[in-house]
Scaffold this active site. Structure first.
Site, PDB file in Angstrom:
ATOM      1  CG  HIS A   1      -4.269  -1.493  -2.233  1.00 26.01           C
ATOM      2  ND1 HIS A   1      -4.838  -2.182  -1.187  1.00 26.01           N
ATOM      3  CD2 HIS A   1      -3.619  -0.447  -1.652  1.00 26.01           C
ATOM      4  CE1 HIS A   1      -4.551  -1.579  -0.044  1.00 26.01           C
ATOM      5  NE2 HIS A   1      -3.823  -0.523  -0.300  1.00 26.01           N
TER       6      HIS A   1
ATOM      7  CB  SER B   1      -0.941  -0.054   1.211  1.00 27.91           C
ATOM      8  OG  SER B   1      -1.905   0.961   1.165  1.00 27.91           O
TER       9      SER B   1
END
Length: 202
Positions: free
Chosen positions: A126, A101
């Site tokens: 993501h 992330s």
């Protein structure tokens, strides 16, 4: 019983005797910085402060930022990323363990050609989560328009720093995409995969 932060001997220039300082203090003096937890405002501010202070002290010595992080808050992450681009010294980013992330966002933000992953490291990218404020549930609601702006910002950075087309990055960010070190290199997130012959990196 917790042992606390280990201490190591360090002799300041001009001093005869070594003093015992905590290991991170000693490593920071060598420009070795660590993101080894979830990225929040506190750790982001600490790293920003260290980079700015050490840059004032010496603008010529590179930083080495070791990353093992599950991700964290978007705004503190963007602040840290921007600081990495702002300070005069190059910032080497090194993934050990996991850079997921916002951890992968910081990893890709290192100086191009100076981003490295250890052989067994994992990288995950993501899209940003629906909440980026450190607040109680319901205290802040992220509007869809703001979330879209954040996603566009992160996507644009990945495109610029990986050299991948916009459609590839956008597609990857639709879901959790886990990458090995070599896959992260192929994606342009890192430039090198470390091995036992790179012990003199720092």
């Amino acid at each position: 019983m917790p042992i606390g932060v280990p201490k190591v001997p360090f002799r300041s220039p001009g001093e005869e005797d070594a003093a015992w300082v905590d290991i991170y203090n000693r490593l920071h003096r060598e420009r070795l910085l660590f993101l080894g937890q979830e990225l929040d405002s506190e750790i982001s501010n600490q790293l920003v402060g260290l980079m700015v202070y050490l840059s004032i002290e010496d603008k010529t010595r590179d930083f080495f930022l070791f990353i093992n992080s599950p991700g964290g808050w978007v705004i503190p992450g963007i602040g840290l990323y921007d600081t990495m681009q702002f300070v005069p010294p190059d910032v080497h980013t090194i993934c050990m363990g996991l850079a997921a992330s916002m951890g992968s966002f910081i990893l890709v933000g290192g100086e191009i050609t100076k981003r490295l992953a250890f052989p067994h490291a994992r990288v995950m990218i993501h899209q940003p989560a629906s909440s980026f404020y450190e607040a109680q549930a319901g205290e802040f609601v992220l509007e869809a328009e703001e979330l879209l702006k954040l996603r566009e910002t992160l996507t644009r950075v990945y495109v610029q720093r990986t050299g991948k087309p916009l459609w590839v990055v956008s597609e990857d960010m639709e879901r959790d995409v886990f990458l090995s070190a070599t896959e992260a290199q192929a994606h342009g997130i890192v430039d090198l995969v470390g091995d036992e012959n790179m012990g003199d990196l720092v």
